[in-house]
Design an enzyme around this catalytic site. Structure first.
Site, PDB file in Angstrom:
ATOM      1  N   HIS A 194       0.812  -1.217   0.000  1.00 48.74           N
ATOM      2  CA  HIS A 194       0.000   0.000   0.000  1.00 48.74           C
ATOM      3  C   HIS A 194       0.845   1.267   0.000  1.00 48.74           C
ATOM      4  O   HIS A 194       1.938   1.329   0.572  1.00 48.74           O
ATOM      5  CB  HIS A 194      -1.021  -0.006   1.139  1.00 48.74           C
ATOM      6  CG  HIS A 194      -0.479   0.127   2.533  1.00 48.74           C
ATOM      7  ND1 HIS A 194      -0.272   1.337   3.139  1.00 48.74           N
ATOM      8  CD2 HIS A 194      -0.169  -0.813   3.464  1.00 48.74           C
ATOM      9  CE1 HIS A 194       0.154   1.155   4.379  1.00 48.74           C
ATOM     10  NE2 HIS A 194       0.236  -0.148   4.604  1.00 48.74           N
ATOM     11  N   ASP A 215       5.990   2.258   6.903  1.00 52.35           N
ATOM     12  CA  ASP A 215       4.701   1.570   6.783  1.00 52.35           C
ATOM     13  C   ASP A 215       3.871   2.324   5.738  1.00 52.35           C
ATOM     14  O   ASP A 215       3.284   3.360   6.057  1.00 52.35           O
ATOM     15  CB  ASP A 215       4.004   1.555   8.141  1.00 52.35           C
ATOM     16  CG  ASP A 215       2.652   0.852   8.126  1.00 52.35           C
ATOM     17  OD1 ASP A 215       2.292   0.287   7.082  1.00 52.35           O
ATOM     18  OD2 ASP A 215       1.979   0.907   9.161  1.00 52.35           O
ATOM     19  N   GLU A 274      -5.217   1.596   2.678  1.00 56.14           N
ATOM     20  CA  GLU A 274      -5.067   0.436   3.550  1.00 56.14           C
ATOM     21  C   GLU A 274      -5.216   0.821   5.002  1.00 56.14           C
ATOM     22  O   GLU A 274      -5.794   0.069   5.807  1.00 56.14           O
ATOM     23  CB  GLU A 274      -3.692  -0.203   3.308  1.00 56.14           C
ATOM     24  CG  GLU A 274      -3.489  -1.560   3.983  1.00 56.14           C
ATOM     25  CD  GLU A 274      -2.939  -1.469   5.413  1.00 56.14           C
ATOM     26  OE1 GLU A 274      -2.895  -2.505   6.095  1.00 56.14           O
ATOM     27  OE2 GLU A 274      -2.565  -0.354   5.848  1.00 56.14           O
ATOM     28  N   GLU A 275      -4.707   1.991   5.368  1.00 54.72           N
ATOM     29  CA  GLU A 275      -4.664   2.390   6.773  1.00 54.72           C
ATOM     30  C   GLU A 275      -6.036   2.729   7.338  1.00 54.72           C
ATOM     31  O   GLU A 275      -6.178   2.938   8.542  1.00 54.72           O
ATOM     32  CB  GLU A 275      -3.728   3.596   6.948  1.00 54.72           C
ATOM     33  CG  GLU A 275      -2.251   3.299   6.664  1.00 54.72           C
ATOM     34  CD  GLU A 275      -1.595   2.428   7.718  1.00 54.72           C
ATOM     35  OE1 GLU A 275      -2.280   2.010   8.677  1.00 54.72           O
ATOM     36  OE2 GLU A 275      -0.393   2.160   7.581  1.00 54.72           O
ATOM     37  N   ASP A 299       3.831  -6.056   3.696  1.00 56.70           N
ATOM     38  CA  ASP A 299       3.602  -4.989   4.663  1.00 56.70           C
ATOM     39  C   ASP A 299       4.645  -5.107   5.763  1.00 56.70           C
ATOM     40  O   ASP A 299       5.296  -6.149   5.911  1.00 56.70           O
ATOM     41  CB  ASP A 299       2.188  -5.067   5.256  1.00 56.70           C
ATOM     42  CG  ASP A 299       1.628  -3.711   5.653  1.00 56.70           C
ATOM     43  OD1 ASP A 299       2.428  -2.805   5.970  1.00 56.70           O
ATOM     44  OD2 ASP A 299       0.395  -3.542   5.643  1.00 56.70           O
ATOM     45  N   HIS A 340       4.040   3.388  13.284  1.00 61.75           N
ATOM     46  CA  HIS A 340       3.118   4.522  13.370  1.00 61.75           C
ATOM     47  C   HIS A 340       3.704   5.674  14.180  1.00 61.75           C
ATOM     48  O   HIS A 340       3.022   6.333  14.958  1.00 61.75           O
ATOM     49  CB  HIS A 340       1.752   4.081  13.915  1.00 61.75           C
ATOM     50  CG  HIS A 340       0.942   3.331  12.902  1.00 61.75           C
ATOM     51  ND1 HIS A 340      -0.438   3.298  12.930  1.00 61.75           N
ATOM     52  CD2 HIS A 340       1.298   2.615  11.811  1.00 61.75           C
ATOM     53  CE1 HIS A 340      -0.874   2.579  11.911  1.00 61.75           C
ATOM     54  NE2 HIS A 340       0.167   2.151  11.219  1.00 61.75           N
TER      55      HIS A 340
END
Length: 349
Positions: A66, A175, A205-206, A228, A316
């Site tokens: 992604h 990410d 995706e998130e 991922d 994150h």
């Protein structure tokens, strides 16, 4: 050490902005790279990019990573000119304090997440009570200028360089840009596959695997492999059973996360390929978190699926950290798996 891959491209894709639904800038980079290494390229209505390498058979494999990063949207501008934000993706608000951001308004401008100095606090802060909606962005400008430059609905991304740190790379948006990069590197290496390969750079995706779920209908592959990042909590203060993966131990072959249980015959073949090619790997059992793997598994009927993950610390945040050798192992494993896919392997249960 010098990385054994195109670090400049990795830096470009990680530093470029692209939150869910607004992946335009990173998509431009990805599309240019994919066009150079595939037979056909298309972008769908959601913004997913699919580059196809035609194989000698009708059997098709989708590879997905992604493009979107977690970020924010401006929801309110105060009378004093501060911005209040709505999260796009999962944030721990505690990591936002004293960080720089880029506000994508009439032009790109820098702001900072403000915080109250400890000297003026009447009591100790309750770190567990932080929410993104409580944070405010200071643009260092008077309210009138802020109103001219920023509107409700503008996008905000974290501001951070991607750099080498010892044997690792660190920055924002690893990410999933580090896996997106691994996919692009594999696409460079695949020339005459036995099967048709769709290299899919997905969106949103998130916020719920939305791009891959929609794309699974259009692409309809016989086999799907998602890439991922995964948790590497091999750091002080975390017990060994919660590490999930460790930096430097190789590419991670996923068995499960909270969105998918990968097809046993697929992850067994991934392991066999890694062993045959002497590629370092480890096994991933992820207690929580979902990936694009699930978006392809059942969108257009049951599909065999597998997933390769890159172990990453501090997910994150703006200091996400991955090991250079693990990145190389992921590129090599994906490339070797695709090169050896004939369409005749039996993945049925």
């Amino acid at each position: 050490m010098a990385f054994d891959f195109d670090f400049d491209l990795l830096r470009d894709v990680t530093e470029t902005s692209g939150v869910p639904g607004y992946e335009d800038r990173v998509r431009d980079i990805v599309r240019e790279e994919i066009e150079a290494n595939t037979d056909t390229v298309r972008t769908d209505a959601m913004g997913n990019v699919v580059g196809t390498v035609d194989g000698d058979s009708d059997y098709s494999v989708a590879v997905a990573a992604h493009m979107d990063e977690i970020g924010f949207m401006v929801k309110h501008i105060t009378e004093e000119g501060f911005l209040k934000l709505d999260a796009l993706g999962g944030w721990d608000a505690r990591v936002l304090r004293a960080q720089r951001v880029t506000v994508h308004g009439e032009e790109d401008i820098t702001g900072v997440f403000g915080s109250v100095p400890p000297h003026t606090l009447d009591e100790a802060p309750e770190n567990g009570d932080d929410e993104v909606g409580d944070r405010a962005v200071d643009l260092g400008r008077d309210p009138e200028e802020v109103e001219e430059l920023v509107s409700v609905g503008d996008i905000v991304t974290m501001q951070q360089d991607t750099i080498q740190m010892g044997d690792s790379v660190t920055g924002k948006a690893l990410d999933d840009r580090v896996c997106l990069f691994a996919m692009l590197e594999a696409a460079r290496s695949i020339e005459n596959p036995d099967v048709t390969i769709h290299f899919c750079a997905t969106v949103q995706e998130e916020v719920g695997l939305r791009g891959a779920t929609a794309l699974g209908v259009d692409v309809d592959p016989d086999l799907a492999i998602a890439l991922d990042v995964t948790i590497a909590s091999d750091i002080p203060g975390v017990s060994g059973d919660k590490h999930v993966t460790s930096l430097g131990d190789g590419a991670a072959i996923k068995l499960k996360d909270s969105s998918v249980i990968t097809t046993p015959k697929v992850h067994k073949r991934l392991k066999a390929v890694a062993e045959d090619e002497e590629i370092e790997y480890q096994i991933e059992v992820l207690p929580s978190g979902g990936t694009d793997t699930a978006g392809f598994q059942n969108t257009y009927g049951a599909k065999p699926v597998g997933a390769i993950s890159i172990p990453t610390r501090y997910l994150h945040t703006v200091t996400e950290t991955a090991n250079g050798d693990d990145v190389r192992s992921t590129i090599d494993l994906l490339t070797a798996f695709l090169d050896s896919e004939t369409g005749e392997h039996d993945y049925s249960l």
